[in-house]
Design a protein around this motif. Structure first.
Motif, mmCIF file in Angstrom:
data_model
loop_
_atom_site.group_PDB
_atom_site.id
_atom_site.type_symbol
_atom_site.label_atom_id
_atom_site.label_comp_id
_atom_site.label_asym_id
_atom_site.label_seq_id
_atom_site.Cartn_x
_atom_site.Cartn_y
_atom_site.Cartn_z
ATOM 1 N N ILE A 153 -8.743 20.481 8.572
ATOM 2 C CA ILE A 153 -9.556 19.178 8.324
ATOM 3 C C ILE A 153 -8.565 18.146 7.953
ATOM 4 O O ILE A 153 -8.166 17.982 6.942
ATOM 5 C CB ILE A 153 -10.849 19.021 7.342
ATOM 6 N N GLN A 154 -8.197 17.049 9.205
ATOM 7 C CA GLN A 154 -6.952 16.455 8.799
ATOM 8 C C GLN A 154 -7.472 15.106 8.355
ATOM 9 O O GLN A 154 -8.375 14.435 8.932
ATOM 10 C CB GLN A 154 -6.201 16.273 9.976
ATOM 11 N N MET A 155 -6.634 14.234 7.500
ATOM 12 C CA MET A 155 -7.061 12.921 6.941
ATOM 13 C C MET A 155 -5.588 12.191 7.005
ATOM 14 O O MET A 155 -4.684 12.537 7.024
ATOM 15 C CB MET A 155 -7.672 12.943 5.603
ATOM 16 N N GLY A 156 -5.871 10.732 7.442
ATOM 17 C CA GLY A 156 -4.815 10.065 7.647
ATOM 18 C C GLY A 156 -4.352 9.832 6.002
ATOM 19 O O GLY A 156 -3.006 9.491 5.620
ATOM 20 N N GLY A 157 -5.381 9.781 5.306
ATOM 21 C CA GLY A 157 -4.844 9.731 3.771
ATOM 22 C C GLY A 157 -6.266 10.257 3.042
ATOM 23 O O GLY A 157 -7.290 10.420 3.224
ATOM 24 N N THR A 158 -5.890 10.325 1.583
ATOM 25 C CA THR A 158 -7.062 10.537 0.551
ATOM 26 C C THR A 158 -8.312 9.506 0.626
ATOM 27 O O THR A 158 -9.301 9.912 0.522
ATOM 28 C CB THR A 158 -6.753 10.846 -0.545
ATOM 29 N N ARG A 159 -7.632 8.469 0.907
ATOM 30 C CA ARG A 159 -8.907 7.361 1.060
ATOM 31 C C ARG A 159 -9.691 7.352 2.210
ATOM 32 O O ARG A 159 -10.888 7.156 2.146
ATOM 33 C CB ARG A 159 -8.304 5.866 1.304
ATOM 34 N N ASN A 160 -9.458 8.078 3.213
ATOM 35 C CA ASN A 160 -10.324 8.393 4.426
ATOM 36 C C ASN A 160 -11.308 9.203 3.846
ATOM 37 O O ASN A 160 -12.538 9.004 4.607
ATOM 38 C CB ASN A 160 -9.423 8.995 5.526
ATOM 39 N N LEU A 161 -11.107 10.343 2.841
ATOM 40 C CA LEU A 161 -12.178 10.992 2.618
ATOM 41 C C LEU A 161 -13.407 10.215 1.906
ATOM 42 O O LEU A 161 -14.534 10.477 1.895
ATOM 43 C CB LEU A 161 -11.816 12.062 1.587
ATOM 44 N N VAL A 162 -12.770 9.105 1.383
ATOM 45 C CA VAL A 162 -13.987 8.279 0.728
ATOM 46 C C VAL A 162 -14.412 7.388 1.584
ATOM 47 O O VAL A 162 -15.901 7.123 1.524
ATOM 48 C CB VAL A 162 -13.151 7.647 -0.553
ATOM 49 N N ASP A 163 -14.008 6.708 2.332
ATOM 50 C CA ASP A 163 -14.551 5.598 3.255
ATOM 51 C C ASP A 163 -15.101 6.114 4.637
ATOM 52 O O ASP A 163 -16.038 5.487 4.858
ATOM 53 C CB ASP A 163 -13.430 4.817 3.491
ATOM 54 N N ASP A 164 -14.732 7.347 4.984
ATOM 55 C CA ASP A 164 -15.152 7.689 6.279
ATOM 56 C C ASP A 164 -16.392 8.644 6.116
ATOM 57 O O ASP A 164 -16.195 9.632 5.479
ATOM 58 C CB ASP A 164 -14.267 8.602 7.095
ATOM 59 N N ARG A 165 -17.503 8.028 6.011
ATOM 60 C CA ARG A 165 -18.786 8.855 5.943
ATOM 61 C C ARG A 165 -18.923 10.146 6.683
ATOM 62 O O ARG A 165 -19.247 11.139 6.167
ATOM 63 C CB ARG A 165 -20.040 7.913 5.987
ATOM 64 N N GLU A 166 -18.564 10.116 7.865
ATOM 65 C CA GLU A 166 -18.486 11.235 8.893
ATOM 66 C C GLU A 166 -17.783 12.280 8.338
ATOM 67 O O GLU A 166 -18.148 13.483 8.414
ATOM 68 C CB GLU A 166 -18.606 10.955 10.379
ATOM 69 N N LEU A 167 -16.363 11.889 8.014
ATOM 70 C CA LEU A 167 -15.526 12.835 7.649
ATOM 71 C C LEU A 167 -15.901 13.558 5.936
ATOM 72 O O LEU A 167 -15.998 14.626 6.023
ATOM 73 C CB LEU A 167 -14.332 12.219 7.328
ATOM 74 N N HIS A 168 -16.402 12.729 5.300
ATOM 75 C CA HIS A 168 -16.935 13.262 3.963
ATOM 76 C C HIS A 168 -18.164 14.222 4.335
ATOM 77 O O HIS A 168 -18.185 15.518 3.585
ATOM 78 C CB HIS A 168 -17.490 12.058 3.027
#
Length: 247
Positions: A153-168
């Motif tokens: 599961i790729q993320m542009g950064g750790t912040r994406n995991l917090v901000d992107d509800r679908e990703l989370h």
């Protein structure tokens, strides 16, 4: 009330009464609760589902159960320990065919085998972690290793995991399995040659683990990577006092 006299390999009910059969005992709901370590609410739930039924109520309004109901609860607990639901157990007590019982038991067996495979996999992962912890000479050392086929599961950064509800929503399932799912910080050869040192952050699990853990690998954030050679840096767990000074 379930017709519990039908044949079942799990039912331990009374035999057909003979000419000298004794009068069956009768039990209060509290008696059954105490013997089988079941709450009264659970026993009442069995009544609601049509599995258990009191034979009568006494003058004080207490439900009374006979020996047949007593044995039925014991059989029900055995079936539930095998992983069968109350309704599946009810089907057996009501006279499910031999083929139906065989199918239910086969499903239970396959589930247990799957759990055994998962436990072996997790044990191996823990042994790998323990080996790395014990190999103090490897800390901070760069080694060449082959990364097996794996999902990320790729993320542009750790912040994406917090901000992107679908990703989370997808990633949280992976984060529930901390040992087999690893954090990956990857630099490609192209990035290094171009003096770019912002590593890609991803959650990674090998293909075997993804299958055994029943992880969602079809969501839009997941990609499958073939086995590949890579450079690996061994570090201690973050926060350990022993990893101070290591890079």
């Amino acid at each position: 009330m379930v017709q519990s006299r039908n044949f079942s390999p799990f039912y331990l009910g009374q035999q057909e009464a003979g000419p000298v059969a004794e009068k069956p005992e009768h039990y209060k709901i509290g008696d059954l609760s105490k013997v089988f370590s079941l709450s009264k609410n659970t026993l009442r739930y069995y009544e609601e589902r049509g599995v258990l039924s009191p034979t009568h109520e006494d003058s004080s309004g207490y439900r009374r159960y006979n020996d047949e109901q007593f044995h039925l609860i014991g059989s029900l607990k055995k079936l539930q320990n095998m992983g069968l639901s109350v309704d599946q157990s009810k089907d057996i007590f009501s006279g499910t065919s031999r083929e139906g019982v065989e199918r239910l038991v086969a499903d239970c067996l396959e589930r247990e085998r799957r759990q055994a495979r998962l436990h072996r996999y997790l044990s191996e992962k823990l042994r790998e972690i323990l080996s790395r912890i014990q190999d103090t000479s490897a800390y901070g050392r760069i080694t060449r290793q082959e990364m097996p086929e794996h999902y990320e599961i790729q993320m542009g950064g750790t912040r994406n995991l917090v901000d992107d509800r679908e990703l989370h929503r997808y990633a949280s399932q992976w984060l529930d399995h901390i040992f087999p799912v690893t954090n990956v910080h990857r630099l490609t050869v192209e990035d290094v040659e171009a003096d770019r040192y912002a590593p890609l952050f991803a959650l990674s699990v090998d293909a075997v683990g993804a299958r055994l853990l029943d992880l969602d690998t079809e969501n839009p954030f997941v990609t499958l990577h073939p086995a590949q050679d890579c450079l690996h840096v061994c570090n201690c767990f973050s926060g350990s006092r022993q990893d101070s000074g290591l890079t």
